[in-house]
Structure formats: C-alpha cells, structure tokens
Design an enzyme around this catalytic site. Structure first.
Site, short mmCIF file in Angstrom:
data_model
loop_
_atom_site.label_atom_id
_atom_site.label_comp_id
_atom_site.label_asym_id
_atom_site.label_seq_id
_atom_site.Cartn_x
_atom_site.Cartn_y
_atom_site.Cartn_z
N GLU A 50 43.62 41.58 38.53
CA GLU A 50 43.27 40.15 38.59
C GLU A 50 44.53 39.31 38.75
O GLU A 50 44.57 38.36 39.56
CB GLU A 50 42.51 39.75 37.33
N ASP A 54 45.05 37.12 42.11
CA ASP A 54 45.16 35.66 42.03
C ASP A 54 46.28 35.15 42.92
O ASP A 54 46.14 34.14 43.63
CB ASP A 54 45.41 35.27 40.57
N ASP A 122 37.16 36.49 37.53
CA ASP A 122 38.27 37.43 37.31
C ASP A 122 38.10 38.70 38.14
O ASP A 122 39.07 39.20 38.73
CB ASP A 122 38.34 37.81 35.83
N GLU A 125 38.90 38.20 41.83
CA GLU A 125 40.34 38.25 42.07
C GLU A 125 40.87 39.68 41.96
O GLU A 125 41.77 40.07 42.71
CB GLU A 125 41.06 37.35 41.07
#
Length: 229
Positions: A50, A54, A122, A125
């Site tokens: 994650e 991101d 989450d 990502e």
C-alpha cells in the site's frame, strides 16, 4: 507460500493486472486480520505494498494532470489530492468488485471489513504496488489510467474543497472561522465511523458521518453550505 485463487487471478487479468508471481498479489489482497485465529499464525499483509502503491498512483496521476493542460500548481494539487484520496480509491475498488477478493479474518469480515472505505482504498493502492513490483512503472501507470479514466476525464477535484469554500464564505460574510469537532466515534478499528460537527458562531451547525475524520469534516462543510450558504 500462499497461492492466488484462480478466480482472483482471472479477475486481475481482466483488469489489466497480469499475475506472473503469486506472492505480491496474495500479499496485496491480505488484511492483517487474516493471519489470526483459524486462518493462520503469521504472514504478510498489504501495508508495505500500500505504501509503495500510494506513491506510484500519485506519480501516475500527477503526470497525467501535468500533460492534460496548463493549470497552475494550486489547481493541480487540488485535483491530485482528490483523485488519489482514500475515498476515490475505495469508490474505484467497489466499481471493479475488489471487495469479493480481499482476504479477511472471520471477525473482520463479519464486522463489514470488506465494505470499509479504509480497507478498500488501502487494498486498491496495494494492488498498484504489486503491479509495480511485478511489471514496473509504465505498465502499472497504464492500468491506473484505465481504472481512473472516468475520474481523470471528469470533474473530480475541480471544485473547491468544501472546507476551503466554507472558510471563504466565513471571510466574505465577516463571520468567525468554522470549528470542527468529533462528537462520536463508533465501530471496530478497521471500520471506524466518525461523526463530526462543524459550527460557526451566531450562524449554526451541521453534522456528518463518514469512515474517516477528514471525510466527515468535508461532508459536514458541504451540509453547512447547503443549509446556510
């Protein structure tokens, strides 16, 4: 080592996420609760991927926005923040049916974890992170552009953020600045619900509920402007 479910691998392939090595994809789809109790005693979850995803998502979207026009930095940042927000990631996750493929512990699933904005955002990502690990930036960027196509070409992030709009309303009407407070917090840690009240002295107040404090504040500001703006 866990292997990916064939139906999940097929689903990922249809989205453009080609699975060559099962490991990063299994990790990306695994919530921390999965490794407790009957499911197992230890293992990796999606958090590291994650973190990586991101950054890849942010770079991909920032690059698209830069090439799409000559907007000033402030407008670019406004749109970027909206397009990569947890709320937008969760919305796209629901659109592609991600909730059906997350590996959750029994209690977390019963508590509604598969529909949590926080978890869905989450894991979305984390899938981007897994793609980057397997196939690099360009292939991952192209998948992001396909999945985010509607949001990139639409109005997401073009309007002023409700909290900024409310501050400007206060300044323009010579009112005190808005005050935000969390008046209630409920639900398990992975699906917490925040109830936020925004108030302006001698004007009024409005409340909203969401899966994060920031989202609840935004919705409360929107509600305030609808009633008093």
């Amino acid at each position: 080592m866990s292997t990916i479910d064939p139906a999940t691998a097929e689903w990922l392939g249809k989205l453009g996420f080609k699975v060559s090595n099962d490991a990063p994809w299994v990790e990306a789809l695994t919530h921390g609760s999965f490794h407790h109790g009957a499911n197992g005693t230890g293992g990796s979850d999606y958090q590291r991927l994650e973190f990586l995803g991101d950054r890849v998502l942010g770079l991909s979207v920032a690059s698209w926005l830069y090439k799409a026009g000559n907007s000033p930095e402030g407008k670019l940042s406004q749109r970027l923040n909206a397009l990569v927000s947890g709320a937008t990631c969760a919305e796209i996750a629901r659109e592609i049916g991600l909730q059906d493929h997350i590996r959750l512990g029994k209690q977390a699933r019963e508590d509604g974890g598969a529909n949590s904005d926080n978890i869905l955002g989450d894991v979305m990502e984390a899938l981007i992170g897994a793609s980057f690990v397997e196939h690099g930036y360009e292939a991952t960027r192209d998948v992001v552009y396909r999945l985010w196509a509607t949001e990139l070409s639409g109005d997401v992030g073009k309007a002023k953020h409700p909290k900024s709009a409310l501050q400007e309303w206060c300044a323009g009407n010579r009112r005190a600045m808005p005050v935000y407070e969390v008046v209630d917090r409920s639900g398990p840690d992975h699906d917490t619900r925040f109830k936020v009240r925004v108030s302006i002295h001698n004007v009024g107040a409005a409340e909203a509920i969401a899966n994060s404090k920031g989202a609840a504040e935004r919705l409360a500001a929107e509600t305030f402007l609808e009633h008093f703006g």
